[in-house]
Design a protein around this motif. Structure first.
Motif, PDB file in Angstrom:
ATOM      1  N   SER A  40       0.816  -1.214   0.000  1.00 24.04           N
ATOM      2  CA  SER A  40       0.000   0.000   0.000  1.00 24.04           C
ATOM      3  C   SER A  40       0.851   1.267   0.000  1.00 24.04           C
ATOM      4  CB  SER A  40      -0.954   0.013   1.197  1.00 24.04           C
ATOM      5  OG  SER A  40      -0.242   0.007   2.409  1.00 24.04           O
ATOM      6  N   VAL A  41       2.081   1.172   0.478  1.00 22.93           N
ATOM      7  CA  VAL A  41       3.014   2.299   0.446  1.00 22.93           C
ATOM      8  C   VAL A  41       4.374   1.786  -0.020  1.00 22.93           C
ATOM      9  CG1 VAL A  41       1.870   3.588   2.289  1.00 22.93           C
ATOM     10  CG2 VAL A  41       3.711   2.029   2.861  1.00 22.93           C
ATOM     11  N   CYS A  42       5.218   2.688  -0.438  1.00 23.05           N
ATOM     12  CA  CYS A  42       6.567   2.311  -0.860  1.00 23.05           C
ATOM     13  C   CYS A  42       7.437   2.160   0.388  1.00 23.05           C
ATOM     14  CB  CYS A  42       7.132   3.370  -1.794  1.00 23.05           C
ATOM     15  SG  CYS A  42       8.626   2.832  -2.632  1.00 23.05           S
ATOM     16  N   THR A  43       7.626   0.935   0.825  1.00 26.44           N
ATOM     17  CA  THR A  43       8.332   0.659   2.069  1.00 26.44           C
ATOM     18  C   THR A  43       9.811   0.990   1.971  1.00 26.44           C
ATOM     19  OG1 THR A  43       6.761  -1.108   2.510  1.00 26.44           O
ATOM     20  CG2 THR A  43       8.793  -1.120   3.795  1.00 26.44           C
ATOM     21  N   GLY A  44      10.430   0.634   0.865  1.00 27.10           N
ATOM     22  CA  GLY A  44      11.864   0.829   0.691  1.00 27.10           C
ATOM     23  C   GLY A  44      12.598  -0.501   0.780  1.00 27.10           C
ATOM     24  N   LEU A  45      13.890  -0.439   0.680  1.00 28.00           N
ATOM     25  CA  LEU A  45      14.737  -1.625   0.747  1.00 28.00           C
ATOM     26  C   LEU A  45      14.898  -2.029   2.207  1.00 28.00           C
ATOM     27  CD1 LEU A  45      16.600  -3.367  -1.161  1.00 28.00           C
ATOM     28  CD2 LEU A  45      18.442  -1.915  -0.361  1.00 28.00           C
ATOM     29  N   LEU A  46      14.551  -3.277   2.524  1.00 29.00           N
ATOM     30  CA  LEU A  46      14.640  -3.762   3.904  1.00 29.00           C
ATOM     31  C   LEU A  46      15.893  -4.604   4.087  1.00 29.00           C
ATOM     32  CD1 LEU A  46      10.967  -5.015   4.438  1.00 29.00           C
ATOM     33  CD2 LEU A  46      11.939  -2.812   5.096  1.00 29.00           C
ATOM     34  N   LEU A  47      16.630  -4.310   5.138  1.00 30.14           N
ATOM     35  CA  LEU A  47      17.794  -5.109   5.507  1.00 30.14           C
ATOM     36  C   LEU A  47      17.557  -5.612   6.925  1.00 30.14           C
ATOM     37  CD1 LEU A  47      21.110  -5.425   4.677  1.00 30.14           C
ATOM     38  CD2 LEU A  47      21.117  -4.222   6.835  1.00 30.14           C
ATOM     39  N   VAL A  48      17.483  -6.921   7.092  1.00 28.10           N
ATOM     40  CA  VAL A  48      17.226  -7.519   8.401  1.00 28.10           C
ATOM     41  C   VAL A  48      18.536  -7.589   9.171  1.00 28.10           C
ATOM     42  CG1 VAL A  48      16.390  -9.561   9.626  1.00 28.10           C
ATOM     43  CG2 VAL A  48      15.344  -8.901   7.451  1.00 28.10           C
ATOM     44  N   LYS A  49      18.625  -6.856  10.271  1.00 29.41           N
ATOM     45  CA  LYS A  49      19.816  -6.938  11.118  1.00 29.41           C
ATOM     46  C   LYS A  49      19.731  -8.154  12.032  1.00 29.41           C
ATOM     47  CE  LYS A  49      22.040  -3.397  12.582  1.00 29.41           C
ATOM     48  NZ  LYS A  49      22.458  -2.175  13.289  1.00 29.41           N
ATOM     49  N   SER A  50      18.548  -8.371  12.601  1.00 27.47           N
ATOM     50  CA  SER A  50      18.329  -9.563  13.426  1.00 27.47           C
ATOM     51  C   SER A  50      16.839  -9.873  13.421  1.00 27.47           C
ATOM     52  CB  SER A  50      18.824  -9.339  14.861  1.00 27.47           C
ATOM     53  OG  SER A  50      18.067  -8.323  15.489  1.00 27.47           O
ATOM     54  N   GLY A  51      16.518 -11.130  13.635  1.00 27.72           N
ATOM     55  CA  GLY A  51      15.122 -11.560  13.637  1.00 27.72           C
ATOM     56  C   GLY A  51      14.777 -12.292  12.357  1.00 27.72           C
ATOM     57  N   GLN A  52      13.489 -12.334  12.057  1.00 29.68           N
ATOM     58  CA  GLN A  52      13.038 -13.088  10.891  1.00 29.68           C
ATOM     59  C   GLN A  52      11.770 -12.472  10.314  1.00 29.68           C
ATOM     60  OE1 GLN A  52      12.941 -17.407  11.336  1.00 29.68           O
ATOM     61  NE2 GLN A  52      11.042 -17.458  10.196  1.00 29.68           N
ATOM     62  N   LEU A  53      11.760 -12.309   8.988  1.00 27.49           N
ATOM     63  CA  LEU A  53      10.580 -11.852   8.268  1.00 27.49           C
ATOM     64  C   LEU A  53      10.080 -12.987   7.375  1.00 27.49           C
ATOM     65  CD1 LEU A  53      11.714  -8.312   7.012  1.00 27.49           C
ATOM     66  CD2 LEU A  53      10.199  -8.820   8.934  1.00 27.49           C
ATOM     67  N   ARG A  54       8.774 -13.011   7.173  1.00 24.79           N
ATOM     68  CA  ARG A  54       8.167 -13.991   6.258  1.00 24.79           C
ATOM     69  C   ARG A  54       7.472 -13.234   5.146  1.00 24.79           C
ATOM     70  NH1 ARG A  54       2.913 -17.085   5.886  1.00 24.79           N
ATOM     71  NH2 ARG A  54       2.097 -15.561   7.367  1.00 24.79           N
ATOM     72  N   ALA A  55       7.785 -13.598   3.906  1.00 31.36           N
ATOM     73  CA  ALA A  55       7.137 -13.006   2.740  1.00 31.36           C
ATOM     74  C   ALA A  55       6.145 -14.014   2.195  1.00 31.36           C
ATOM     75  CB  ALA A  55       8.171 -12.652   1.685  1.00 31.36           C
ATOM     76  N   TYR A  56       4.916 -13.554   1.976  1.00 24.37           N
ATOM     77  CA  TYR A  56       3.898 -14.469   1.467  1.00 24.37           C
ATOM     78  C   TYR A  56       2.936 -13.753   0.533  1.00 24.37           C
ATOM     79  CZ  TYR A  56       0.829 -12.542   5.151  1.00 24.37           C
ATOM     80  OH  TYR A  56       0.088 -11.712   5.960  1.00 24.37           O
ATOM     81  N   ILE A  57       2.204 -14.557  -0.221  1.00 26.87           N
ATOM     82  CA  ILE A  57       1.137 -14.059  -1.076  1.00 26.87           C
ATOM     83  C   ILE A  57      -0.150 -14.728  -0.626  1.00 26.87           C
ATOM     84  CG2 ILE A  57       2.614 -13.563  -3.078  1.00 26.87           C
ATOM     85  CD1 ILE A  57       1.730 -16.246  -4.280  1.00 26.87           C
TER      86      ILE A  57
END
Length: 133
Positions: A40-57
């Protein structure tokens, strides 16, 4: 480790470009379960320093289909795809656990001097060809 150490193009930038990029980095801490990006918005380039993200459709039936996960020092390009006109990825990125992120956003929409007249910021861009019915 610093964010620039994982950017393969860092050594090719001038000092001015490095300073501009460094100045546009925002640190964010995201709690588990938070939607980081939904298109919905232009988030930008994400760099994970620590933790975990999940990308899904989402499937047509509304089921979540995980397409990848991001771990320490991974970069998510899909969250910055909005800077390219006419390209949309219907991807959702959620924090699977508490995440420490570096977000490069302001620089993503700036038109470099060597391509004048090209509009890079595409958040809010609409056309009939790429819209999902």
């Amino acid at each position: 480790m610093e964010f620039y150490e994982v950017l393969p193009f860092w050594d090719k930038l001038t000092e001015k470009q490095k300073n501009a990029l460094s100045g546009s980095v925002i640190h964010r801490t995201i709690e588990k379960g938070t939607i980081v990006h939904d298109g919905s918005v232009c988030t930008g380039l994400l760099l994970v320093k620590s933790g975990q993200l999940r990308a899904y459709i989402l499937s047509d039936e509304g089921r979540e289909i995980t397409i990848y996960r991001l771990f320490d020092w991974d970069i998510c390009l899909f969250s910055a795809s909005c800077v390219l006109n006419s390209i949309q990825f219907e991807i959702i990125i959620e924090a699977d656990q508490q995440v420490s992120l570096e977000v490069i956003c302001e620089q993503m929409g700036r038109t470099p001097p060597w391509i004048p007249g090209i509009e890079l910021r595409a958040d809010g861009y609409e056309c009939n060809f790429y819209q999902k019915q």
